[in-house]
Design a protein around this motif. Structure first.
Motif, PDB file in Angstrom:
ATOM      1  N   THR A  36      13.338 -12.090  -2.399  1.00  0.00           N
ATOM      2  CA  THR A  36      14.374 -11.503  -3.322  1.00  0.00           C
ATOM      3  C   THR A  36      13.818 -11.771  -4.887  1.00  0.00           C
ATOM      4  O   THR A  36      14.066 -10.835  -5.612  1.00  0.00           O
ATOM      5  CB  THR A  36      15.730 -12.376  -3.299  1.00  0.00           C
ATOM      6  OG1 THR A  36      16.122 -12.077  -1.934  1.00  0.00           O
ATOM      7  CG2 THR A  36      16.633 -11.420  -3.997  1.00  0.00           C
ATOM      8  N   ASP A 194      18.841  -3.498   6.971  1.00  0.00           N
ATOM      9  CA  ASP A 194      19.248  -3.679   5.586  1.00  0.00           C
ATOM     10  C   ASP A 194      20.251  -4.872   5.652  1.00  0.00           C
ATOM     11  O   ASP A 194      20.777  -5.221   6.652  1.00  0.00           O
ATOM     12  CB  ASP A 194      20.259  -2.326   5.364  1.00  0.00           C
ATOM     13  CG  ASP A 194      19.248  -1.021   5.046  1.00  0.00           C
ATOM     14  OD1 ASP A 194      18.136  -1.286   4.909  1.00  0.00           O
ATOM     15  OD2 ASP A 194      19.557   0.059   5.351  1.00  0.00           O
TER      16      ASP A 194
ATOM     17  N   VAL B  46      10.312  -2.855   0.199  1.00  0.00           N
ATOM     18  CA  VAL B  46      11.082  -2.152   1.330  1.00  0.00           C
ATOM     19  C   VAL B  46      10.136  -1.185   2.099  1.00  0.00           C
ATOM     20  O   VAL B  46      10.423  -1.129   3.435  1.00  0.00           O
ATOM     21  CB  VAL B  46      12.374  -1.424   0.613  1.00  0.00           C
ATOM     22  CG1 VAL B  46      13.063  -0.530   1.660  1.00  0.00           C
ATOM     23  CG2 VAL B  46      13.242  -2.085  -0.223  1.00  0.00           C
TER      24      VAL B  46
ATOM     25  N   MET C 722      16.238   0.038  -1.756  1.00  0.00           N
ATOM     26  CA  MET C 722      17.203  -0.536  -1.166  1.00  0.00           C
ATOM     27  C   MET C 722      18.484   0.465  -1.022  1.00  0.00           C
ATOM     28  O   MET C 722      19.422   0.079  -0.158  1.00  0.00           O
ATOM     29  CB  MET C 722      17.586  -1.834  -2.235  1.00  0.00           C
ATOM     30  CG  MET C 722      16.291  -2.796  -2.003  1.00  0.00           C
ATOM     31  SD  MET C 722      16.853  -4.155  -3.156  1.00  0.00           S
ATOM     32  CE  MET C 722      15.337  -4.430  -3.747  1.00  0.00           C
TER      33      MET C 722
END
Lengths: 296, 170, 800
Positions: A36, A194, B46, C722
């Protein structure tokens, strides 16, 4: 998408981490898995002046504990926890939740403690830690201290950790006695892997006559922090977890929360999913407990 | 910040370099070492295009700084070929099944599935999907990629007959 | 799945399973993409972008940025606009001017305002943070219908209105057909803003050579007339720009058209005297990359009879193109070439409205506007079936053009070349074991689940021509839409073909080698295909419009045929026989009646290259041929009513997915996906199948996951990976496919295009399945993407 410049310290033990944090001041940030932090730095939403790398600190790696508690050192990889027989045996809820965390590549790098310290309200690991009433240990130059998780999450990605403190251990209490454990972890996300829109974690103990003797329920994605839903847990106690009780208990959860909305899910959608996820997680936990009771 | 010296083993070869702390591992591989087979797609962890193997496990090289790799081992697509320079069975299966179109995500797919087959010589379709679940491909719809991994697994097991049974019809 | 087309025995290499030429380099990590181009002294660009959807730019201060060590230059829109010409537009809109960097006014959040050049991309980003811009925010509009209002904020005040294009086309007796029909229905369908979003962003490297006066360009490009447009904007002669086509393109599907990027970088390279590189990062790509896709509101009316005959359609399509026009408005024009889909509909009214707003501009997206239109048409057909309580397959088959009706001219003037829609539909029904599929759906329903089967057909117009340009812009009389190939046989007898465009995964090298090998009867594995540069090559219109199998394949065939003829003529001369008494086989030429008398390939090559004395009198020495092919049936301008013959070839697909919807969360799971397709002769079946799988995955994204969403503040909310959700392997089902081949009579080997069809049909098919699942509840949803929250909200209206 390149990070702003920073200085780098690779710590080799906890004392060095604490020293670096102490010397570095508030712009000093720990990097564990970085899954993150690094994107935030790439977008320049985070710009620490110093990062302290704890990946080489052996004291921060490993899974252990005793009969009453599973101890996961903060920098233990999520993938290591996922593969650990000890985690499966002592904290089956965490084992279940880990499968929902990102993807293999991110779990190979991401850490259990990092996820908790990062305190994303839709992340799975902080949710499980809260559900199980984890004990946390943090260290600073001033020494080690225990943190009760009930006061740990302060707000959106904010915790009670001071800038000079490093989370070192996560203690997950092992539920012993009183019957058979069942766990449920359910989440709704738009794509697999996700972050959840809403996630629900449930752990139950069911006695030999099928009555719920212990229950913990928590939700992620419905507030700036993960939330324990005590009203739901209480509603389950002493019941035989029949459909009506479970339905009502899940309904209570929806009433307890005041979620926000975003581009992926409205507040109302989150609220309704919260009820559904709690209901499904309770049923999953109940059925698992009954199954295990029948085939010990 | 002033550059720092690091020593990284990439594809069994040791490199010493000076890097600024903020240089990502993928930028290091590409821009410093010239190993341009590893690609960047999103730089925020991602898409998986930058997947490499780090100390034996697949990771995203956009989510690490090169300085963190000091003293560690990295494997990239350039290291996949056999000792004689020929294609690995996995690479050959990707070619055989046309498991790619533009080729941009391919090195990441190869590294993710190479790591899978190393630890699991007989993966199920679901295990293959789990292994590449964090690798986005816009061209193929993934179908021929899954087929390639199954084919490679079968052929690799064939080369080591003790390793398991066939699960795919060619 | 059968791996060979039924007509494959005709061919030696075509339609056979063969490994591609391209894959070998990619699996070894040896692809060479634009980010892999490294030049000595190269500088890197980062952009300063507008945080406001609309704002006056009052001042830009660059001093602080320039103080950073390693920052070389900062340039603003004002400087660039003085030195360059405005970028071209697909429409005739002199007052909608566009430059790479905003001039005086920013028109969308993320628009480039200034560019910082530095020794590394890291330092360039440091510099970009320190450029100070004084903005005076202005009123803005992001909704297309609001933008049409009289008092809406003007995106381009000089243009006077936010409407960039509006025309109503009436093809056939629409009024009469509506009046005479037994039934009518009307509905609105919305197509959300999505795009192709390749995993590689756009990038470009430019280097100016003062000594030769040339600008070398390496780019991740898929764009017709790219070198000419760059040159024009940079005020250079076109032969001063050399675009290198041997750069591998990491996916495009339409959008890789970075003219503005290239003009900026070309200008910088010349000004600074060093190579300059701009590789979009993902944030730049998603906003200021100007690569969003169509965003459309359809208002549809259908007129039909009780027996299921569809008589007429009225379609009004309102498209939100974003802040600048570019070629995007033309994406409303291409669908005119297949405006009745695969159906025998006699009349159509089509109103196209293109509106500018304060959103990121659009670029060409796979199918160039056809996928949204197909979604609207197929939704109409489903609704007709439901209205009549008839089977959706039956209604389609009732209205499909029959195979004996080709060539078939549709009301808007295009001629469908060939097809056998009924057979393809039947084949996919068989593949799906349709009665069993229905039983499975019904069993799921009996368990209380929401399950639905989708039925959708689509045409893939292919081959491309420019006919929509003059249709929407009469000042543009382009009717030429050619492709070229050069092939040579060298002294050693090996074959090399030269193509004149870059590739983005479509397998053009395999195409050219296979076709050339087929014509020359030489193994394609030994044929090298070179992607040349724009100065050294013949004209190309690039891989747009599903055209390369047809056009580059046709050009390669043409060049190879010339060579084959030449080899035969050389043999005829040396054997002293007329050519018609000879046979060509495998590159050798023999006497038909006396096979012992022959000249082998090597001998013929030797004569052509070294033995001029054995050549026919006056024949050009060597073995080389070029062929430039105009699109078949091209070359006509539209008539006054807007009737125009568009693309030459029409592929066909029939899709059948089975979905299940979670009643409580609204999540859609695709359980099965069947597809039947017909793209004529398949040159390489693996490539065709890969394109279809990938197109379907892309279409599933459009149907369920992907949207560039804006909030009321005019900000893009889904500008990262995202939030902009490309489907992963977990979202894509195992797709089962059946092939059919109805060769095109217009192409060299009967081939048609196939790069777009999956994306053209899948959104309609998935939407059809979702609506079949919702139908028992009396619900429907006609807006894409169908996200879980939207479906759940709809379901709740029924449960309350």
């Amino acid at each position: 998408m390149k990070a702003a410049a920073f200085d780098y310290i690779r710590a080799s033990d906890i004392a060095e981490v604490c020293q670096a944090l102490n010397d570095g001041g508030p712009d000093c940030k720990i990097i564990a898995g970085g899954q993150t932090l690094v994107p935030m730095m790439a977008m320049r939403l985070a710009r620490p002046s110093i990062i302290v790398d704890i990946n080489a600190v052996e004291e921060l790696q490993g899974i252990g504990g005793d009969e009453s508690s599973l101890v996961i050192k903060a920098c233990t990889r999520q993938a290591a926890a996922e593969r650990s027989p000890e985690v499966r045996a002592k904290a089956p809820l965490l084992a279940k939740a880990l499968r929902f965390v990102g993807h293999p590549q991110t779990r190979n790098r991401g850490t259990v403690g990092g996820s908790i310290a990062n305190a994303d309200p839709v992340a799975e690991i902080p949710l499980v830690a809260l559900t199980l009433d984890a004990g946390l240990v943090a260290e600073s130059a001033g020494g080690a201290k225990n943190i009760d998780i009930s006061g740990f999450f302060h707000g959106l990605m904010e915790t009670s950790l001071a800038p000079d403190e490093c989370l070192t251990e996560v203690h997950l209490p092992v539920w012993n006695g009183g019957g058979v454990i069942g766990t449920g972890f359910q989440e709704v996300s738009i794509r697999a892997g996700d972050f959840a829109i809403v996630a629900a974690a449930v752990q139950l103990v069911v006695d030999e006559s099928g009555v719920c003797r212990r229950a913990a329920v928590a939700l992620g994605g419905v507030a700036p922090t993960p939330l324990r839903i005590e009203a739901t847990a209480e509603a389950l106690l002493s019941s035989d977890l029949d459909a009506e009780t479970v339905g009502e208990a899940a309904h209570l959860a929806a009433n307890e929360i005041d979620p926000g909305g975003d581009v992926h899910a409205s507040a109302e959608y989150r609220r309704r999913c919260a009820r559904v996820m709690v209901e499904r997680a309770i049923i999953e936990a109940r059925d698992e407990a009954l199954r295990r009771a029948a085939n010990p | 910040m002033k550059p720092r010296e690091i020593s990284v083993t990439v594809n069994a070869k040791r490199y010493r370099s000076e890097v600024p702390p903020r240089l990502t591992l993928v930028d290091y591989l590409r821009e410093v070492l010239g190993l341009i087979g590893t690609h960047t797609g999103c730089e925020h962890g991602v898409c998986g295009a930058c997947s490499v193997i780090f100390d034996g496990q697949p990771i995203r090289s956009c989510l690490m700084f090169a300085i963190q790799a000091d003293g560690h081992e990295v494997e990239t697509v350039e290291g996949l070929a056999e000792a004689d320079g020929g294609l690995s069975p996995l690479q050959d299966a990707f070619w055989e099944t046309h498991a790619l179109q533009c080729g941009y995500c391919t090195p990441g797919m190869l590294m993710a599935t190479h790591a899978l087959l190393r630890s699991n010589p007989d993966p199920t379709v679901d295990e293959i999907k789990e292994a590449i679940g964090g690798n986005l491909c816009r061209c193929t719809g993934y179908q021929q990629i899954v087929e390639a991994v199954r084919l490679a697994a079968k052929r690799m097991r064939g080369a080591h007959p003790e390793a398991g049974k066939d699960t795919i019809d060619e | 799945m059968s791996s060979e087309a039924p007509d494959s025995p005709r061919f030696r290499y075509v339609s056979r399973k063969r490994r591609t030429k391209e894959d070998r380099r990619f699996i070894a990590g040896e692809g060479r993409f634009v980010a892999d181009i490294g030049l000595p002294g190269m500088k890197h660009v980062a952009l300063v972008t507008s945080p406001h959807p609309a704002a006056r730019i009052d001042a830009i201060r660059t001093e602080e940025a320039l103080k950073i060590e390693g920052v070389v230059a900062v340039i603003t829109g004002e400087e660039l606009a003085q030195a360059t010409n405005p970028l071209m537009s697909g429409l005739n809109l002199p007052d909608v001017r566009r430059f790479p960097l905003a001039v005086d006014r920013a028109r969308y959040a993320g628009e480039w305002v200034a560019a910082v050049v530095a020794d590394s991309r890291y330092i360039a980003e440091d510099g970009a943070e320190l450029v100070e811009v004084d903005y005076d925010p202005l009123p803005f509009v992001v909704d297309a219908e609001e933008a049409m209002a009289e008092d809406a904020p003007a995106v381009h005040p000089a243009h006077g209105t936010n409407v960039l294009y509006r025309r109503k086309f009436v093809y056939g007796a629409v009024e009469e057909d509506f009046a005479a029909a037994d039934h009518r229905l009307a509905f609105r369908a919305c197509w959300g803003r999505n795009s192709t979003v390749p995993i590689e962003t756009f990038g470009v490297v430019a280097k100016w050579h003062p000594g030769t006066g040339t600008l070398d360009v390496w780019a991740s490009i898929q764009m017709p007339k790219y070198p000419e447009q760059i040159a024009r904007a940079l005020r250079l002669d076109a032969n001063c720009v050399r675009v290198h086509y041997d750069v591998d393109v990491g996916g495009s599907y339409g959008v890789k058209r970075g003219i503005k990027h290239t003009v900026l970088v070309g200008y910088l390279a010349r000004k600074l005297g060093c190579p300059v590189r701009l590789i979009e990062d993902r944030l730049e790509n998603m906003t200021g990359g100007d690569a969003h896709g169509p965003e459309r509101i359809f208002d549809v009316e259908a007129a039909f009879n009780g027996d299921g005959e569809i008589r007429s359609l009225r379609l009004r399509a309102l498209d939100n193109v974003g802040a600048y026009a570019g070629r995007a408005p033309l994406q409303l024009a291409k669908p005119i070439g297949a405006i009745v889909g695969p159906y025998r509909i006699k009349s159509v009214e089509y109103e196209a409205i293109s509106v500018t707003t304060n959103k990121t501009p659009q670029e060409a997206v796979r199918g160039f506007g056809q996928s949204p239109t197909n979604f609207a048409i197929e939704t109409a057909v489903d609704k007709i079936a439901r209205t009549l309580d008839r089977d959706r397959v039956e209604i389609r088959k009732r209205n499909f053009i029959r195979k004996d009706e080709f060539p078939y001219t549709i009301p808007s003037g295009s001629e469908y070349d060939s097809g056998d829609y009924h057979t393809v539909q039947d084949k996919v029904l068989d593949l799906a074991d349709f009665p069993a599929l229905i039983a499975r759906r019904d069993a799921l329903r009996a368990e209380g689940k929401l399950a639905g089967i989708g039925i959708a057909s689509c045409l893939e117009p292919s081959g491309g021509n420019a006919a929509f340009e003059p249709l929407f812009n009469p000042a543009n009389e382009t009717t030429t839409w050619m492709e070229s190939c050069v092939t040579k046989i060298d002294l050693a007898g090996t074959v090399t073909s030269i193509m004149a465009t870059a590739s983005a995964g479509q397998g053009h090298e395999t195409l050219v080698a296979t076709v050339t090998g087929e014509e020359l009867e030489r193994d394609p594995d030994g044929i090298r295909v070179v992607r040349s540069d724009s100065l050294a090559s013949l004209p190309s219109n690039s891989p747009v419009a599903s055209r390369m199998a047809i056009m580059l394949g046709g050009a390669a065939s043409g060049a190879a045929k010339i060579l084959k003829r030449k080899l035969i003529d050389i043999a005829a001369h040396n054997l002293q026989l007329p050519a018609d008494r000879l046979v060509y086989e495998g590159g050798n030429v023999a006497v038909r009646d006396d096979p012992g008398r022959s000249l082998a390939w090597d001998e013929l090559v030797e004569i052509a290259h070294r033995k001029y004395h054995q050549m026919p009198l006056g024949m050009e020495p060597g073995l080389q041929a070029s062929y430039v092919w105009e699109v078949p049936k091209g070359g006509e301008l539209p008539d006054a009513a807007g009737r125009v013959r568009m693309y030459p070839c029409y592929s066909f697909e029939a899709h059948i997915p089975l979905v299940e919807i979670d009643r409580q969360t609204g999540q859609v799971k695709i359980l099965e996906y069947f597809i039947g397709h017909d793209c004529g002769t398949m040159i390489n079946p693996d490539i065709v199948h890969g394109m279809i799988y990938g197109g379907i995955a892309h279409g599933i994204g459009a149907a369920l996951y992907e949207i560039f969403a804006y909030n009321d503040d005019g900000q893009l909310l889904t500008g990262t990976f995202m939030d902009y959700l490309l489907p992963s392997v977990h979202e894509i089902p195992d797709i089962k496919m059946v092939d059919h081949s109805t060769p095109s009579p217009l192409t060299s080997m009967g081939q048609k295009g196939t790069g777009e069809g999956g994306y053209l049909g899948a959104p309609a098919a998935v939407a059809s399945a979702v609506n079949d699942a919702l139908a028992p509840l009396g619900l429907e949803l006609n807006a894409l993407p169908m996200r879980p929250g939207d479906i759940e909200a709809l379901l709740r209206t029924k449960s309350e």
